[in-house]
Write a protein that holds these residues in place. Structure first.
Motif, short mmCIF file in Angstrom:
data_model
loop_
_atom_site.label_atom_id
_atom_site.label_comp_id
_atom_site.label_asym_id
_atom_site.label_seq_id
_atom_site.Cartn_x
_atom_site.Cartn_y
_atom_site.Cartn_z
N LYS A 1 0.86 -1.19 0.00
CA LYS A 1 0.00 0.00 0.00
C LYS A 1 0.89 1.24 0.00
O LYS A 1 1.99 1.21 0.56
N PHE A 2 0.43 2.30 -0.61
CA PHE A 2 1.26 3.50 -0.72
C PHE A 2 0.43 4.75 -0.48
O PHE A 2 -0.65 4.90 -1.03
N ARG A 3 0.94 5.63 0.35
CA ARG A 3 0.33 6.95 0.45
C ARG A 3 0.93 7.89 -0.59
O ARG A 3 0.33 8.88 -0.97
N LEU A 4 2.17 7.57 -1.00
CA LEU A 4 2.85 8.37 -2.01
C LEU A 4 3.15 7.47 -3.20
O LEU A 4 3.33 6.27 -3.03
N ARG A 5 3.23 8.07 -4.35
CA ARG A 5 3.71 7.28 -5.48
C ARG A 5 4.53 8.18 -6.41
O ARG A 5 4.50 9.41 -6.29
N MET A 6 5.27 7.53 -7.29
CA MET A 6 6.13 8.28 -8.20
C MET A 6 5.76 7.96 -9.63
O MET A 6 5.47 6.82 -9.98
N ARG A 7 5.79 9.00 -10.43
CA ARG A 7 5.53 8.84 -11.85
C ARG A 7 6.73 9.40 -12.59
O ARG A 7 7.15 10.52 -12.32
N GLU A 8 7.29 8.62 -13.47
CA GLU A 8 8.46 9.03 -14.23
C GLU A 8 8.03 9.16 -15.67
O GLU A 8 7.42 8.24 -16.22
#
Lengths: 769, 202, 312
Positions: free
Chosen positions: B33-40
């Motif tokens: 589970k993630f509260r933050l995520r990254m998009r490249e």
């Protein structure tokens, strides 16, 4: 209870009645307790979780991070005996209060359920991974007896000590030097930084050191050649690059791949792999031909400028353009950009520089450009790093002088000096002076003596925190060597692939569970950092210092282990820096000293060459039969249909060490092979396909996912290093991705520094059948 | 009373994901589970390429679409503009998950809906959110948007390009992206262009 | 453009989307029960002859059907133990909060009506009919207020049927649901499937009497689907994109094949043919109600899944 008993007796209560009552009371308490526990569980199921920071008092300890070799100062927060959070130490010159993903994942790393938990002794064949558990007494006795047996037959020199990570002092410096083996080696030298260190010593007389001395605060133009800031997520470097860019510094990135650093570049030069020296020579040509170099600095601080100017006169950008596959204008313009900003202009030394086997010369070319730019000891250039004042623990001189290297090591023996002899009169077995000129002990060159016994047999091997089969190219050769040994000892936190090959496995307490040697960092502001335990060691694990000491006492090396406790050892050392563990804790875990970063801080020449000047022309190299000024030597190119295998880092992983760490594995669970979008169609490979990678010797890795991308040249493929773990003991990492090391059936030995050039592998790509 | 907001300078961000892990340990976000995520994102053809990293998390929108749909009042907005979820009132009906135009909410294995809180427990102690403190590149700026001398206000004021994601939703996000050359420039969210991705869990 | 995502993003992980079959099934059963409530109440108020048996079975079945729907909803809750929280508050802005209370009152009316009509049931007596006797006695007492109860059933049925659509259309983040047509569409679709359900238990003659009503409802439903599509396709870009999901995308076959053709046009044709005294094979005429009901089910699935997949 006692009080109650007394009072009940005093009140004349019948003793038997009292006992009955108390038995009833105990039962009642147990019942209430059990029901209460259920109620508490029920309540938390109903959704009122108590966050860790409210579960108890938060205890704080100081440490330096061990998840990569950069060693950021950290503050560890512990609640109820469990490490919950790690933050950067704001006083630490490396972390400055910040921390990367890997450092943040420290708790996840140390609470990895796959950790080694107790000493083990091998019962099956080497490599089969069959062990029985043992006590520390027994395991250490077996190791000590094995060492003594090897020493009797072959001499102390016949035990090699390989290490890595920030705790490697005990097993690659202290114990081997006390014991008397010159065959101690750290992976961070001949498999990583040797070219840049030896080139630096040859050119400036000093090494680069563990912290690249770029004066980031003031630099105006910088070049990264194969330096992957952002992917090689060294905390301080990421901070510095971001700040420099925000200040308006110009960034030139030279890389066959559109790396993270390249996304930040003002100029990205998508160079043909292996041709960097041609680019560097052309830049020298531009700087000199267009008079864009620091004339005064060159006159005052360098030797050999005339020879250099003559040498590079013919290496025009047009000449280099054909070689490097870059437009001549780009080469000229970037050279001019460098030459406009000097002395606040430099090429960053980089770290992993063992690429093609001619790397010392390439690094010399880098330093020659920095010298032309007058960068050394100048604001905005390359500052002069200084080691903190800190004496070693006073003890009898070591049996043999060390040359294990390491990315933070000081220069080893001088070129002219004799090689140190072991107790039975043997020098190190890696072939220095014959196969290569100089430098720290070359780890990969010690594998051959294990197989052939030439120049003498190596029969014992210690592996401290080193991922042997992912670090040295050609793991099959390494396995053959392992089969020949009498004693293999593995000291590690995790059951890495090579653990199955060890005779004795000594499980180590993690960096958050132990004291350790101090970290004395050569820096703009020299500093000392401490490591202290935040929690008790996991299961039956022990710190390396304790293991080394216990072994030392069993081997009769008492004079090197005069201290009883590690605190005593550390306090004694810190005394020489006017501190102590107690004082360091009070001061925030760090001792920072004053540096001497610029030329004006020095009364005599800071360059430790015989003449005190930077050697643009290297007489020692000429004497040894090498080029005194770097020349461009073409290297073999991949045959048609093949690709050069390039490798690098991912920001959430360190080497082959963290692929099993839950919090990091979930971010990047497996590596991919980057294939150029213009090459992939002819292979029939689409993005996301599973492919098999095959090298020229027929070794295959994979299947691994293909990343078809615009971001790489079509003559190369790329993968992140450290994947493709084979052992089932690493439950999350096993079988995920492909190992670049396994695909390197050969490497190119650098004849100057002994580095293993690892970008000389050609591979083909096939879709998974 | 403050109006808390954040700004992320994509020119600084190097995609190291320190914030993702810092958030995870600080807030005990379970694996997978993630509260933050990254998009490249990388655009162009070799060798003319441009790339950016974009960190995403709850934007604590002023007109937070997740708040009015909550049937139990578990999701609410504080006087300081933080959008929070009270786990003990949450039924896990996921109306808010569906209502978030940015897909920033997830269901915690414990059953309640979870998301970025801007580390409200740290704000209460006068500290900055964990992701902001740890960020090696100094890409993240946090503070009171109504206070012109706060980090976030200064960063926004001195930026040459300021964007929010999907401004057309009318949600008025309080997380601003600085110096992006890609946001609101192309059809980012077309799944057909997604080439590779990683997620947690198995 | 090359995109890489770390962490979970429904763009790349559609399975992460929040609402699944539970909600679709719940919306379908809610609509079905609402349809049964409205149609049965209207027919009872009109005292039309010949419907008694069908209505009785439908009214009694409505209770377990509603319970199945509620159970699906409960399964969908992440934290079912907190379900009571729905009734500890009333959130005026939350359609789901309205829905919770509507459901509560609808359930009461459903149970009351089922109880009233158990008195009409005849059983072989035995020890096990005692509780039913009691129920019949209660039903007889309640039956004295049956008109008022029927009127409230109509009101609550309309509220419930419309609510199943309003729940979705008050979530602006999903453009596919952003249509005023959704509430009437789900209400009318509920009436269609409710009517079909009642028809399952009707004799041929009363069934045929209902056909004009049924055909009208189906025509209205078709018009509402057309209106729904029109609001999407003529709306701003995200709505158009959402409409395209239904027009030619992943969900088109479900909507046009499953709902419009199999769920509406085919069964209505069968029923018209029967009214027109054409020869209709008995098999066809018996499956017509089932087709309509499955069309209603597919409609909920298509709208829920396509809606979650639509991005603003």
């Amino acid at each position: 209870m006692n009080d109650m008993q007394r009072s009940s007796v005093n009140s004349g209560m019948n003793r038997r009645l009292f006992l009955k009552m108390s038995a009833f009371g105990v039962a009642a308490v147990a019942l209430v307790g059990a029901v209460g526990q259920k109620a508490v569980q029920g309540l938390s199921r109903l959704g009122i979780p108590v966050p860790w920071y409210r579960q108890g008092p938060i205890e704080t300890t100081f440490n330096y991070c061990n998840i990569c070799p950069w060693r950021c100062g950290i503050i560890v927060k512990t609640v109820n005996g469990k490490v919950r959070k790690i933050e950067g130490n704001p006083l630490d010159p490396k972390s400055r209060g910040m921390l990367c993903a890997r450092g943040q994942a420290g708790p996840s790393f140390i609470y990895d359920p796959d950790r080694l938990s107790q000493p083990m002794i091998r019962v099956g064949e080497r490599g089969a991974g069959e062990f029985r558990s043992a006590t520390w007494e027994e395991a250490l006795d077996v190791v000590a007896d094995g060492m003594k047996a090897i020493a009797e037959t072959h001499g102390q020199e016949s035990i090699a000590f390989f290490g890595h990570t920030s705790g490697d002092f005990w097993f690659t410096d202290h114990l081997p030097q006390a014991w008397g083996s010159p065959n101690a080696s750290k992976a961070s030298s001949s498999l990583c930084t040797s070219p840049r260190e030896e080139a630096s010593i040859l050119t400036m007389g000093t090494n680069v050191g563990g912290h690249e001395p770029v004066d980031w605060d003031y630099i105006e133009c910088l070049v990264l050649i194969g330096t992957h800031i952002g992917e090689d997520a060294r905390n301080t470097m990421m901070q510095d690059l971001a700040n420099a860019k925000a200040r308006g510094a110009k960034v030139i990135v030279v890389d066959p791949r559109f790396s993270t650093a390249a996304t930040k570049a003002d100029w990205w030069l998508a160079i043909k792999p292996g041709t960097d020296t041609a680019l560097l020579l052309a830049w020298m040509n531009v700087l000199i031909a267009e008079d864009r170099y620091d004339v005064d600095f060159v006159a005052e601080w360098t030797e050999g400028f005339e020879e250099l100017a003559t040498h590079v006169a013919e290496f025009t950008p047009e000449w280099a353009a054909k070689i490097t596959d870059l437009p001549a204008d780009s080469i000229r313009n970037t050279g001019r950009m460098l030459g406009t900003a000097f002395p606040a202009s430099a090429i960053v030394p980089g770290r992993h520089t063992t690429w093609y086997g001619n790397d010392t010369q390439r690094m010399r070319a880098v330093y020659i450009i920095n010298s032309l730019l007058g960068a050394y000891g100048r604001k905005g250039g390359i500052y002069l790093g200084k080691k903190p004042l800190l004496d070693p623990y006073p003890q009898r001189p070591y049996t043999v002088q060390g040359s294990s290297g390491g990315c933070a090591a000081e220069p080893g023996e001088e070129e002219s000096a004799e090689l140190p002899l072991g107790p039975t009169g043997k020098v190190r077995a890696d072939g220095v002076r014959e196969k290569f000129l100089r430098g720290p002990t070359a780890m990969q060159e010690l594998i051959e003596p294990m197989i052939t016994g030439d120049p003498y047999p190596i029969k014992g091997l210690f592996l401290y925190g080193l991922n042997l089969l992912h670090t040295i190219p050609n793991p099959e050769r390494t396995k053959e060597a392992l089969r020949n040994l009498d004693l293999v000892v593995g000291i590690d936190v995790l059951p890495q692939d090579h653990i199955a090959w060890c005779d004795v496995v000594l499980p180590e307490a993690s960096y958050l569970e132990r004291y350790d040697e101090l970290w004395a960092c050569k820096h703009k502001t020299p500093y000392i950092a401490m490591r202290e335990p935040a929690v008790e060691p996991f299961a039956d694990t022990k710190p390396a210092w304790w293991m080394a000491r216990e072994l030392g006492l069993r081997l009769g090396l008492d004079p090197y282990f005069k201290w009883e406790t590690i605190e005593e050892y550390l306090d004694r050392r810190l005394l020489t820096a006017g501190s102590s563990l107690e004082k360091m804790r009070a001061a925030g875990g760090i001792v920072v000293q004053k540096g001497a970063p610029y030329l004006e801080d020095h009364s005599s020449s800071p360059f430790m060459t015989p003449s005190g000047k930077i050697q643009l022309y290297s007489a020692p190299l000429a004497d040894a039969g090498f080029d005194a000024i770097p020349v461009y030597e073409p290297i073999a190119e991949p045959p048609p249909g093949s690709f050069r295998l390039l490798y690098g880092r991912h920001p959430v992983h360190t080497f082959a060490m963290t692929q099993n760490t839950p919090a990091l594995s979930e971010l990047y669970p497996e590596n991919e092979v980057w294939i150029s979008a213009s090459a992939a169609p002819s292979l029939g490979v689409r993005d996301g396909d599973r492919v098999v990678v095959r090298n020229e010797a027929g070794v295959t890795e994979g299947p691994v996912r293909a990343k078809v991308t615009q971001r790489i040249r079509q003559d190369a493929v790329y993968m992140v290093h450290g994947f493709g773990h084979k052992t089932k003991e690493l439950t999350r990492a096993v079988g995920r991705g492909a190992s670049d090391a396994a695909l390197m059936s050969d490497y190119a030995l650098d004849p100057i520094c002994g580095g293993a050039g690892m970008r000389v592998t050609f591979v083909t790509i096939e879709r998974e059948a | 009373m403050a109006r808390y907001g954040m700004a992320i300078d994509v020119a600084r961000c190097q995609g190291c994901q320190a914030c993702l892990v810092a958030c995870k340990t600080e807030n005990e976000v379970p694996l997978g589970k993630f509260r933050l995520r990254m998009r490249e994102e990388v655009v162009g053809t070799f060798p003319d390429l441009y790339g950016e990293f974009r960190m995403e998390q709850c934007f604590h929108c002023e007109n937070a679409p997740c708040v009015p749909v909550c049937p139990t009042g578990a999701t609410f907005q504080t006087d300081d503009g933080l959008v929070l979820t009270n786990p003990s009132r949450c039924t896990g009906c996921k109306a808010c998950v569906v209502a978030c135009p940015y897909d920033m909410r997830h269901v915690n294995p414990g059953g309640w809906v979870d998301k970025c809180t801007f580390c409200d427990h740290r704000i209460a102690e006068g500290r900055q959110p964990a992701c902001v403190v740890t960020c090696p590149t100094g890409s993240r700026f946090f503070g009171d948007l109504d206070n012109p001398s706060s980090d976030v206000s200064i960063a926004i004021a001195s930026a040459t390009q300021v964007d929010v994601l999907k401004p057309h939703t009318g949600a008025k996000p309080k997380l601003f992206y600085l110096e992006s050359k890609l946001i609101n420039q192309a059809d980012h969210d077309d799944p057909a262009t997604v080439l590779s991705e990683f997620a947690g869990g198995k | 453009m090359e995109i890489g995502i770390t962490g979970v993003d429904p763009t790349t992980f559609p399975e992460m989307a929040a609402w699944h079959w539970h909600i679709a099934l719940y919306l379908f059963l809610g609509g079905l029960v609402a349809g049964i409530m409205i149609i049965s109440a209207v027919l009872r108020l009109r005292r039309s002859p010949g419907f008694d048996r069908g209505l009785r079975i439908a009214e009694i079945s409505a209770v377990p059907l509603a319970c199945v729907g509620l159970f699906a909803l409960f399964l969908d809750l992440g934290n079912g133990w907190n379900a009571w929280r729905f009734f500890a508050t009333f959130q005026v802005t939350s359609a789901m909060s309205w829905g919770s209370w509507i459901l509560l009152f609808a359930m009461i009316v459903l149970v009351v009506r089922a109880t009233i009509h158990t008195q009409d049931l005849t059983f072989r007596s035995g020890w096990w009919t005692r509780p039913l006797d009691l129920l019949s006695r209660i039903g007889r007492i309640l039956g004295r207020k049956s008109r008022a109860i029927d009127y409230s059933a109509i009101v609550l049925g309309i509220a419930l049927g419309a609510y199943t659509g309003i729940l979705l259309s008050t979530i602006p983040a999903r453009p596919l649901w952003d249509s005023m047509a959704l509430a009437p569409l789900f209400l009318v679709s509920g009436l269609t499937v409710g009517g079909a359900f009642i028809c399952l238990f009707l004799e041929r003659e009363p069934h045929l009497r209902l056909v004009p009503l049924i055909v009208t409802l189906c025509a209205v439903e078709l018009a509402l689907i057309a209106g729904f599509m029109a609001t999407l396709l003529m709306g701003p870009a995200p709505l158009q994109a959402a409409g395209e999901l239904l027009l030619g995308g992943r969900y088109a076959l479900g909507l046009w094949g499953g709902v419009v053709v199999l769920g509406l046009l085919v069964p209505v044709s069968i029923e018209i043919a029967e009214v027109a005294r054409r020869k209709v094979p008995p098999l066809l005429s018996s499956i017509a109600p089932y087709l309509k009901m499955s069309g209603g089910l597919v409609l909920r699935f298509v709208i829920v899944y396509a809606g979650v997949a639509s991005v603003l």
